[in-house]
Enzyme design. Sequence first.
Site, PDB file in Angstrom:
ATOM      1  N   GLY A 167       0.858  -1.189   0.000  1.00  0.00           N
ATOM      2  CA  GLY A 167       0.000   0.000   0.000  1.00  0.00           C
ATOM      3  C   GLY A 167       0.892   1.237   0.000  1.00  0.00           C
ATOM      4  CB  ILE A 169       3.140   2.705   4.668  1.00  0.00           C
ATOM      5  CG1 ILE A 169       2.221   3.806   5.221  1.00  0.00           C
ATOM      6  CG2 ILE A 169       4.420   2.593   5.512  1.00  0.00           C
ATOM      7  CD1 ILE A 169       1.700   3.568   6.632  1.00  0.00           C
ATOM      8  CB  THR A 243       6.529   0.338  11.111  1.00  0.00           C
ATOM      9  OG1 THR A 243       6.455   0.058   9.714  1.00  0.00           O
ATOM     10  CG2 THR A 243       7.970   0.497  11.530  1.00  0.00           C
ATOM     11  NE  ARG A 245      -2.869  -0.778  14.533  1.00  0.00           N
ATOM     12  CZ  ARG A 245      -2.462   0.441  14.155  1.00  0.00           C
ATOM     13  NH1 ARG A 245      -1.190   0.672  13.886  1.00  0.00           N
ATOM     14  NH2 ARG A 245      -3.332   1.433  14.082  1.00  0.00           N
ATOM     15  CD  GLU A 274       1.125  -1.017  20.295  1.00  0.00           C
ATOM     16  OE1 GLU A 274       0.631   0.120  20.356  1.00  0.00           O
ATOM     17  OE2 GLU A 274       1.619  -1.499  19.263  1.00  0.00           O
ATOM     18  CG  HIS A 293       2.101   2.341  17.894  1.00  0.00           C
ATOM     19  ND1 HIS A 293       1.048   1.470  17.998  1.00  0.00           N
ATOM     20  CD2 HIS A 293       1.966   2.946  16.673  1.00  0.00           C
ATOM     21  CE1 HIS A 293       0.307   1.557  16.901  1.00  0.00           C
ATOM     22  NE2 HIS A 293       0.850   2.448  16.084  1.00  0.00           N
TER      23      HIS A 293
END
Length: 327
Positions: A167, A169, A243, A245, A274, A293
């Site tokens: 995608g 990123i 980076t 999930r 988290e 994160h």
Amino acid sequence: MDPLDARTRVFATFDPESLGTPGILTPLQERSEVDIWDGEGPPPAAELRKRASGADGLLCLLTDRIDASLIEGCPRLRVISSMSVGVDHIDLVAAGRRGILVGNTPGVLVETTADLTLALMLAAARRIPEADRFVREGRWTPERPWAPDMLLGVDLHGATLGLVGLGAIGQAVARRALGFGMRVVGWTRSGRPVPGVDSVSLEQLLQEADFVSVHVALTNETQGLLGPDEIAAMKPGAILVNTARGGIVDEPALAAALTSGHLKAAALDVFASEPLQADSPLLATPNLVLAPHVGSASVRTRQRMARLAVDNLAAGLDGRPLVHSVG
Ligand code: DGY
């Protein structure tokens, strides 16, 4: 009629103006009563439920669990706007059943997240956190001021990067990696071609890549996508970066692969749960770089995300199309 009932109501689980963007809430405040949570961290579940229960619009973060029961308890809710690209914290099916619009903030964080991905690749490959500790802890001594074998790492140039997900990123990471002189292969469900990236199966990617970087959204289909079998199938000595999930990578399998030396190193910015618990085995795992994160954490990008989240909410409450909507 109570004048409050005539105006729309918004509950914001954070203050978007706290990011150095005074006035971004004004257009929303002109139309709506905006109730802003000002406690430390995200509102506890009971507080979220109470404060959101009378809201027409909800401005939230990825740390707010917007599940079916919360949605059920908000009869007026029409728009949920999250300051995040990921929406795995929102029950989209429950929102869809009620016709509630869901907005997110893609696009504005692409380049910043890609920057952090490269930073983590370099940190893991060139052992930067370890080198920092080495100097601070007084282990860089006059007896050994430089040595041919001191803190040796691996090169990015000439290595193959495998992108799991192509995608926006993933593509931004590909552009950077090509600039670093890497060969880039990528896997995506759609099989869509991306310039400079050789399209391969996930199996081939895991076999060939010296670096594997994860860039898919967390969904039912991608949960555990890189499980024990996939991690075992990675090239010996490879480096894994996530980076996206946490739930996409099986953490115990990754820890085992780092401990056994099957993988050279890994860098994680995201985790299944988290914040990382103090007793998480990952904290004792060797050759693992950890970050809390912070993929999109640059001042400018977080300001843009906040602005976009507010614009999404204002548009939805006005009955206009959201700037970015999910689904
Ligand atoms: C997101 O937006 O989903 C990222 O994880 C945080 O920027």
